[in-house]
Write a protein that holds these residues in place. Structure first.
Motif, PDB file in Angstrom:
ATOM      1  N   ILE A 197       3.526 -15.344  -6.315  1.00 52.35           N
ATOM      2  CA  ILE A 197       4.041 -14.013  -5.968  1.00 52.35           C
ATOM      3  C   ILE A 197       5.444 -14.180  -5.410  1.00 52.35           C
ATOM      4  CG2 ILE A 197       3.654 -11.955  -4.547  1.00 52.35           C
ATOM      5  CD1 ILE A 197       0.693 -12.380  -4.969  1.00 52.35           C
ATOM      6  N   GLN A 256       8.244 -11.937  -6.383  1.00 54.72           N
ATOM      7  CA  GLN A 256       8.962 -10.661  -6.306  1.00 54.72           C
ATOM      8  C   GLN A 256       7.955  -9.578  -5.954  1.00 54.72           C
ATOM      9  OE1 GLN A 256      12.051  -9.382  -6.967  1.00 54.72           O
ATOM     10  NE2 GLN A 256      13.017 -11.380  -7.288  1.00 54.72           N
ATOM     11  N   LEU A 257       8.344  -8.626  -5.134  1.00 52.34           N
ATOM     12  CA  LEU A 257       7.439  -7.512  -4.880  1.00 52.34           C
ATOM     13  C   LEU A 257       7.513  -6.526  -6.041  1.00 52.34           C
ATOM     14  CD1 LEU A 257       7.861  -6.701  -1.084  1.00 52.34           C
ATOM     15  CD2 LEU A 257       6.173  -8.149  -2.217  1.00 52.34           C
ATOM     16  N   TYR A 258       6.394  -5.890  -6.304  1.00 51.78           N
ATOM     17  CA  TYR A 258       6.382  -4.819  -7.302  1.00 51.78           C
ATOM     18  C   TYR A 258       7.171  -3.636  -6.730  1.00 51.78           C
ATOM     19  CZ  TYR A 258       2.350  -7.124  -9.619  1.00 51.78           C
ATOM     20  OH  TYR A 258       1.506  -7.974 -10.278  1.00 51.78           O
ATOM     21  N   GLN A 306       5.646  -1.719  -3.919  1.00 54.79           N
ATOM     22  CA  GLN A 306       5.543  -2.581  -2.732  1.00 54.79           C
ATOM     23  C   GLN A 306       6.881  -2.608  -1.990  1.00 54.79           C
ATOM     24  OE1 GLN A 306       4.221  -6.180  -4.705  1.00 54.79           O
ATOM     25  NE2 GLN A 306       2.052  -5.777  -4.237  1.00 54.79           N
ATOM     26  N   PRO A 335      -1.662   3.433  -8.047  1.00 58.80           N
ATOM     27  CA  PRO A 335      -2.819   3.152  -8.896  1.00 58.80           C
ATOM     28  C   PRO A 335      -3.505   1.817  -8.562  1.00 58.80           C
ATOM     29  CG  PRO A 335      -0.931   3.802 -10.228  1.00 58.80           C
ATOM     30  CD  PRO A 335      -0.429   3.598  -8.848  1.00 58.80           C
ATOM     31  N   THR A 336      -4.731   1.695  -9.034  1.00 60.85           N
ATOM     32  CA  THR A 336      -5.497   0.471  -8.911  1.00 60.85           C
ATOM     33  C   THR A 336      -4.693  -0.709  -9.432  1.00 60.85           C
ATOM     34  OG1 THR A 336      -7.229   1.882  -9.738  1.00 60.85           O
ATOM     35  CG2 THR A 336      -7.817  -0.401  -9.412  1.00 60.85           C
ATOM     36  N   ALA A 337      -4.816  -1.851  -8.794  1.00 66.13           N
ATOM     37  CA  ALA A 337      -4.218  -3.103  -9.267  1.00 66.13           C
ATOM     38  C   ALA A 337      -2.707  -3.140  -9.163  1.00 66.13           C
ATOM     39  CB  ALA A 337      -4.629  -3.414 -10.710  1.00 66.13           C
ATOM     40  N   SER A 338      -2.113  -2.176  -8.445  1.00 61.09           N
ATOM     41  CA  SER A 338      -0.663  -2.271  -8.325  1.00 61.09           C
ATOM     42  C   SER A 338      -0.260  -2.907  -6.998  1.00 61.09           C
ATOM     43  CB  SER A 338      -0.012  -0.910  -8.551  1.00 61.09           C
ATOM     44  OG  SER A 338      -0.744   0.078  -7.926  1.00 61.09           O
ATOM     45  N   GLY A 339      -1.209  -3.563  -6.360  1.00 59.47           N
ATOM     46  CA  GLY A 339      -0.841  -4.438  -5.253  1.00 59.47           C
ATOM     47  C   GLY A 339      -0.959  -3.847  -3.855  1.00 59.47           C
ATOM     48  N   LYS A 340      -1.975  -3.017  -3.630  1.00 63.28           N
ATOM     49  CA  LYS A 340      -2.165  -2.444  -2.290  1.00 63.28           C
ATOM     50  C   LYS A 340      -2.614  -3.516  -1.290  1.00 63.28           C
ATOM     51  CE  LYS A 340      -4.897   0.964  -3.811  1.00 63.28           C
ATOM     52  NZ  LYS A 340      -4.612   1.345  -5.191  1.00 63.28           N
ATOM     53  N   THR A 341      -3.535  -4.374  -1.757  1.00 63.10           N
ATOM     54  CA  THR A 341      -4.071  -5.374  -0.829  1.00 63.10           C
ATOM     55  C   THR A 341      -2.960  -6.282  -0.308  1.00 63.10           C
ATOM     56  OG1 THR A 341      -6.026  -5.314  -2.208  1.00 63.10           O
ATOM     57  CG2 THR A 341      -5.951  -7.029  -0.536  1.00 63.10           C
ATOM     58  N   LEU A 342      -2.029  -6.626  -1.198  1.00 62.76           N
ATOM     59  CA  LEU A 342      -0.935  -7.507  -0.778  1.00 62.76           C
ATOM     60  C   LEU A 342      -0.140  -6.875   0.365  1.00 62.76           C
ATOM     61  CD1 LEU A 342       0.709 -10.169  -1.581  1.00 62.76           C
ATOM     62  CD2 LEU A 342       2.327  -8.564  -2.554  1.00 62.76           C
ATOM     63  N   ASN A 371     -12.732  -5.386  -7.646  1.00 60.94           N
ATOM     64  CA  ASN A 371     -11.618  -5.791  -8.470  1.00 60.94           C
ATOM     65  C   ASN A 371     -12.094  -6.471  -9.753  1.00 60.94           C
ATOM     66  OD1 ASN A 371      -9.039  -6.270  -9.237  1.00 60.94           O
ATOM     67  ND2 ASN A 371      -8.685  -7.964  -7.794  1.00 60.94           N
ATOM     68  N   PRO A 409      -3.671  -7.663 -14.850  1.00 66.52           N
ATOM     69  CA  PRO A 409      -2.270  -8.059 -14.673  1.00 66.52           C
ATOM     70  C   PRO A 409      -2.080  -9.523 -15.052  1.00 66.52           C
ATOM     71  CG  PRO A 409      -3.147  -6.998 -12.685  1.00 66.52           C
ATOM     72  CD  PRO A 409      -4.281  -7.172 -13.623  1.00 66.52           C
ATOM     73  N   HIS A 410      -1.022  -9.829 -15.719  1.00 64.13           N
ATOM     74  CA  HIS A 410      -0.623 -11.173 -16.179  1.00 64.13           C
ATOM     75  C   HIS A 410      -1.536 -11.730 -17.281  1.00 64.13           C
ATOM     76  CE1 HIS A 410       1.487 -10.747 -12.465  1.00 64.13           C
ATOM     77  NE2 HIS A 410       0.394 -10.936 -11.746  1.00 64.13           N
TER      78      HIS A 410
HETATM   79  P1  ADP Z   1      -5.047  -3.063  -5.546  1.00 57.99           P
HETATM   80  O1  ADP Z   1      -5.540  -3.411  -4.179  1.00 57.99           O
HETATM   81  O2  ADP Z   1      -3.910  -2.091  -5.532  1.00 57.99           O
HETATM   82  O3  ADP Z   1      -6.118  -2.671  -6.521  1.00 57.99           O
HETATM   83  P2  ADP Z   1      -4.425  -5.810  -5.603  1.00 57.99           P
HETATM   84  O4  ADP Z   1      -3.697  -5.870  -4.337  1.00 57.99           O
HETATM   85  O5  ADP Z   1      -5.810  -6.321  -5.644  1.00 57.99           O
HETATM   86  O6  ADP Z   1      -4.396  -4.350  -6.163  1.00 57.99           O
HETATM   87  O7  ADP Z   1      -3.533  -6.544  -6.675  1.00 57.99           O
HETATM   88  C1  ADP Z   1      -3.981  -6.830  -7.946  1.00 57.99           C
HETATM   89  C2  ADP Z   1      -3.508  -8.200  -8.379  1.00 57.99           C
HETATM   90  O8  ADP Z   1      -2.096  -8.252  -8.453  1.00 57.99           O
HETATM   91  C3  ADP Z   1      -3.928  -9.295  -7.423  1.00 57.99           C
HETATM   92  O9  ADP Z   1      -4.421 -10.360  -8.167  1.00 57.99           O
HETATM   93  C4  ADP Z   1      -2.624  -9.678  -6.724  1.00 57.99           C
HETATM   94  O10 ADP Z   1      -2.606 -11.044  -6.363  1.00 57.99           O
HETATM   95  C5  ADP Z   1      -1.592  -9.377  -7.766  1.00 57.99           C
HETATM   96  N1  ADP Z   1      -0.296  -9.020  -7.173  1.00 57.99           N
HETATM   97  C6  ADP Z   1      -0.081  -8.120  -6.192  1.00 57.99           C
HETATM   98  N2  ADP Z   1       1.220  -8.031  -5.910  1.00 57.99           N
HETATM   99  C7  ADP Z   1       1.867  -8.900  -6.725  1.00 57.99           C
HETATM  100  C8  ADP Z   1       3.236  -9.251  -6.921  1.00 57.99           C
HETATM  101  N3  ADP Z   1       4.199  -8.689  -6.216  1.00 57.99           N
HETATM  102  N4  ADP Z   1       3.522 -10.181  -7.850  1.00 57.99           N
HETATM  103  C9  ADP Z   1       2.542 -10.744  -8.577  1.00 57.99           C
HETATM  104  N5  ADP Z   1       1.237 -10.445  -8.455  1.00 57.99           N
HETATM  105  C10 ADP Z   1       0.896  -9.524  -7.538  1.00 57.99           C
END
Ligand code: ADP
Length: 782
Positions: free
Chosen positions: A21, A23-25, A28, A47-54, A352, A390-391
């Motif tokens: 990780i 770069q931030l989305y 983010q 949306p889901t999977a756009s990195g809320k947990t991070l 997830n 993602p990826h």
């Molecule tokens: P959400 O909680 O929004 O559903 P997650 O936080 O679980 O999404 O993120 C989904 C995936 O994307 C995770 O595997 C996380 O590691 C990855 N991810 C989050 N932010 C980034 C980033 N900036 N760059 C690369 N991968 C990221």
């Protein structure tokens, strides 16, 4: 924003860099600019999977570097485990994570030693009620899935937990994570938070509706192929199966959302043979192992069906599965071994589990009150949002299947192009408020009616409904208080000696007005005098009694507690002989216990059971009142299920008899066990002698066995089936075993478990070898 430039320590930055990780989305980065790392309250609606947990992680780590303590609040236990596993990775950074999802009447003081604590909202509520000291040291609280404020079941508790945590920690930072909702600004304003909204996604999402070979919506291309060209496969050329097969053939995975458990299993069964044809030999071999893992642990018919689906590379997922089975399905799907999961909408919330293609096979769902109803837009968005890993996937696709041509346009408009709904507070109902009114008084957040109203003015309900809510709230709070005072869980000191007799626990400060409230008929004209006396009444000292404090700590609905006390008092004074059925029915009668519905074929057997056991049922309703009697039969049916469970009926029998899954049996018995334990403590405090019966019952519900097996059940690895075999062969406890018994034990419960058992009880069996006997080494339901 590059992660390298974030105001965090080097170890934290390399922790992320090492996991790729860098770069931030974009959303983010927006959250960082909005002050996420400066301690600002933030609501993130993306949306889901756009990195809320991070984002939650970054805010927590930033605070931990300043010696803070973080609380991560989730709606579901399964989600708590997922987050706990993730945050445990911060051990290398020197931060410890704890999880608390267990018993609702415990304080968990030791949890406070952790830096991050993950807990469900119910558990946090209970920790607050039990006066857990570390709860006022929280520097960051994360509210995951905060849009669930809208849920009638969970929303009110979440709202109260947020309100109380804010009072306990006025300086705490709030990080709220939400799915996309219509009124995110309103929720953010209530939280005094900056609102970060975005529809950006890390993988492109194509959404559309499919009907009879025609695809409507953003054109979906899978290697330049339009949906029209998808080869129809499967029996009857099923559209859902064809769409799934198409993705799997191209190396993707599929999530299929259906509207019932039966349809989820049905879809998996029909897709299996098609999907299997795309599997490699080594994939098939791996799946065989997974399937045996399922049948090794359970001998129910449902487990057999699940195993046979897994052998073909597909699975189904719903709340009827045991937690072992759910976990196995989730993990194997994430590992790419299982190619397709057909699920009820439960899977859309939180977990997830992304897949390249999401198929929404049904957009209507059965509702007990209103029949078949369209699913909410928010739910559609959450399902569709699961598409595209993602990826890993080049894009995600979500396909809604229409059953009529004229639905295609309607569904496009209604779901794909629609805005998600607004989140609306569900706190206003008396049933939701009663328990929170008691706990608010009991915990000292309010010690007069006026303060109680003030407390509730800080909830989302009051914020959202504005001035009108004050009047509505006052009416409901007064109703709740009337009940609590009448049940002797709360007392109000009106200064009138008649009202304060009894053993008040000393909260009364004696400054209340001498005159009580006028109790004459309500007048439409409020005179100045009357107004003043009402106002004074709002300032009378209000406190919880010893009983009220205990009920609040036990986490029982006050209504449940009063039903239990009333019925047991009645039974004891009538000299009634209380049997298992008496107690189980009483438990099932409480509002805290979920209930089975009556089905057409149940009426005769359950009514017969009621007639045969009439003398054991504490309060039998009159048969005249059809609605009440029907309700009673539902309670009794649930009690019979529990009775079969503690009588050691095999799980498969219970499953078939009641049309429930293993997961349901566990949920029913766990909840009933918790109520039995709470009842026992409540009765003990009230000096009622039946307390002991409930504490025995609690253990039996927990293990699903009769009391004589308990000494054996306490040995690790021994479940109800193995314990019964050992007991019947004369082994009644740890102490019954001699070294020479190893062979017999091995024959009864299998050599592997027998060895573990002897190890556990400290008997050395050395290199003792026994021949492996078939069929003895499984302990279904243990
Ligand atoms: P959400 O909680 O929004 O559903 P997650 O936080 O679980 O999404 O993120 C989904 C995936 O994307 C995770 O595997 C996380 O590691 C990855 N991810 C989050 N932010 C980034 C980033 N900036 N760059 C690369 N991968 C990221």
């Amino acid at each position: 924003i590059p992660t390298e430039s974030l105001p965090l320590s080097d170890p934290v930055k390399s922790f992320y860099a090492e996991s790729g990780i860098l770069q931030l989305y974009p959303p983010q980065s927006k959250a960082i600019s909005a002050g996420l790392l400066d301690g600002k309250n933030i609501l993130i609606s993306i949306p889901t999977a756009s990195g809320k947990t991070l984002l939650a992680e970054l805010a927590m780590l930033k605070s931990l570097e300043d010696h803070g303590k973080c609380l991560y609040v989730v709606p579901l236990r399964a989600l708590a485990s997922e987050k706990f596993r993730r945050f445990s990775e911060f051990r290398d950074l020197g931060f410890r994570t704890g999880i608390s999802t267990g018993d609702l009447d415990e304080r968990d003081e030791n949890l406070g030693d952790h830096d991050i604590i993950v807990a469900t909202s119910e558990k946090v509520d209970s920790l607050i009620r039990n006066g857990t000291h570390w709860l006022n040291q929280i520097s960051v609280v994360v509210l995951d899935e905060v849009h669930l404020l809208d849920s009638p079941g969970r929303g009110p508790t979440l709202e109260i937990v947020i309100t109380k945590l804010r009072k306990l920690n006025p300086k705490m930072q709030i990080v709220a994570l939400s799915a996309t909702i219509h009124n995110s600004k309103e929720v953010a304003d209530w939280l005094k938070a900056e609102c970060v909204v975005s529809d950006w996604r890390p993988t492109k999402l194509y959404e559309g509706v499919y009907f009879d070979g025609v695809f409507e919506g953003e054109v979906v291309h899978t290697k330049e192929k339009t949906m029209k060209e998808i080869e129809l496969v499967g029996k009857g050329k099923d559209a859902g199966v064809s769409l799934a097969a198409d993705t799997i053939r191209d190396g993707g995975q599929c999530l299929v959302f259906t509207n019932s458990r039966k349809n989820a299993a049905g879809f998996a069964k029909k897709a299996g043979p098609v999907i299997q044809s795309y599997l490699t030999v080594s994939e098939q071999a791996e799946l065989l192992d997974l399937a045996s893992a399922v049948t090794d642990r359970s001998d129910t018919d449902a487990a057999k069906v699940l195993a046979s689906c897994i052998r073909t590379g597909v699975a189904f997922h719903h709340a009827g599965l045991s937690s072992d089975q759910r976990e196995l399905v989730e993990k194997s799907f994430l590992a790419g071994k299982i190619k397709l999961i057909a699920s009820t909408p439960t899977l859309a919330a939180g977990l997830n589990l992304p897949a390249r293609r999401v198929i929404i096979a049904a957009w209507r769902r059965y509702d007990a009150n209103d029949g078949m109803q369209p699913i909410p837009v928010m739910e559609y968005k959450q399902m569709a949002g699961r598409a595209g890993r993602p990826h890993l996937d080049p894009f995600g696709e979500s396909v809604l299947i229409a059953s009529k041509e004229e639905d295609v346009e309607r569904l496009t408009e209604f779901y794909i192009e629609a805005e998600p709904e607004s989140v609306e507070s569900k706190l206003g109902a008396e049933n939701a408020l009663r328990t929170h009114v008691l706990s608010t008084v009991s915990n000292g957040f309010a010690s007069t009616r006026a303060q109680l109203l003030d407390f509730f003015k800080d909830t989302f309900f009051a914020y959202q409904k504005g001035l009108l809510s004050t009047i509505a709230l006052k009416t409901v709070i007064d109703k709740c208080l009337d009940f609590l005072i009448q049940a002797d869980m709360c007392r109000e000191d009106s200064g009138d000696s008649g009202n304060t007799s009894g053993n008040s626990n000393g909260n009364s400060n004696g400054n209340a007005a001498a005159n009580g409230v006028d109790e004459g008929p309500a007048s439409p004209f409020v005179t100045a005098d009357k107004f003043n006396s009402l106002k004074e009444a709002d300032d009378y000292p209000l406190f919880a009694t010893k009983k009220g404090i205990l009920v609040s700590k036990l986490y029982l609905d006050p209504l449940s507690a009063s039903v239990i006390l009333e019925d047991i008092q009645k039974a004891e004074s009538a000299g009634m002989n209380l049997t298992d059925i008496s107690l189980l029915h009483l438990i099932c009668k409480t509002t805290d216990m979920p209930q089975l519905y009556m089905k057409t074929n149940d009426y005769i057997p359950v009514t017969e059971f009621a007639a045969e056991n009439a003398e054991h049922i504490i309060s039998m309703p009159p048969t005249k009142n059809a609605a009440e009697f029907e309700w009673f039969l539902g309670e009794l049916k649930t009690a019979i299920l529990l009775y079969r469970w503690i009588s050691e009926a095999p799980e498969n029998e219970i499953s078939k008899e009641f049309d429930v899954g293993e997961g349901d049996i566990r949920q029913f018995s766990e909840t009933a066990g918790w109520i039995a334990g709470a009842a026992s403590r409540l009765l003990k405090m009230s000096g009622l002698s039946s307390a002991g019966l409930f504490s025995d019952l609690e253990l039996r519900l927990q293990y699903g066995a009769s009391i004589q097996l308990l000494p054996l059940l306490k040995i690790r690895g021994i479940g109800r089936v193995r314990a019964r075999r050992l007991y019947n062969a004369g082994f009644k406890s740890k102490e019954s075993f001699e070294p020479a018994d190893f062979e017999t034990a091995a024959r009864l419960i299998g050599p592997k478990i027998a060895r573990q058992l002897f190890n556990e009880i400290g008997i050395d069996v050395g290199g003792y070898v026994v021949s492996d006997s078939k069929n003895s080494n499984s302990d279904f339901g243990g």
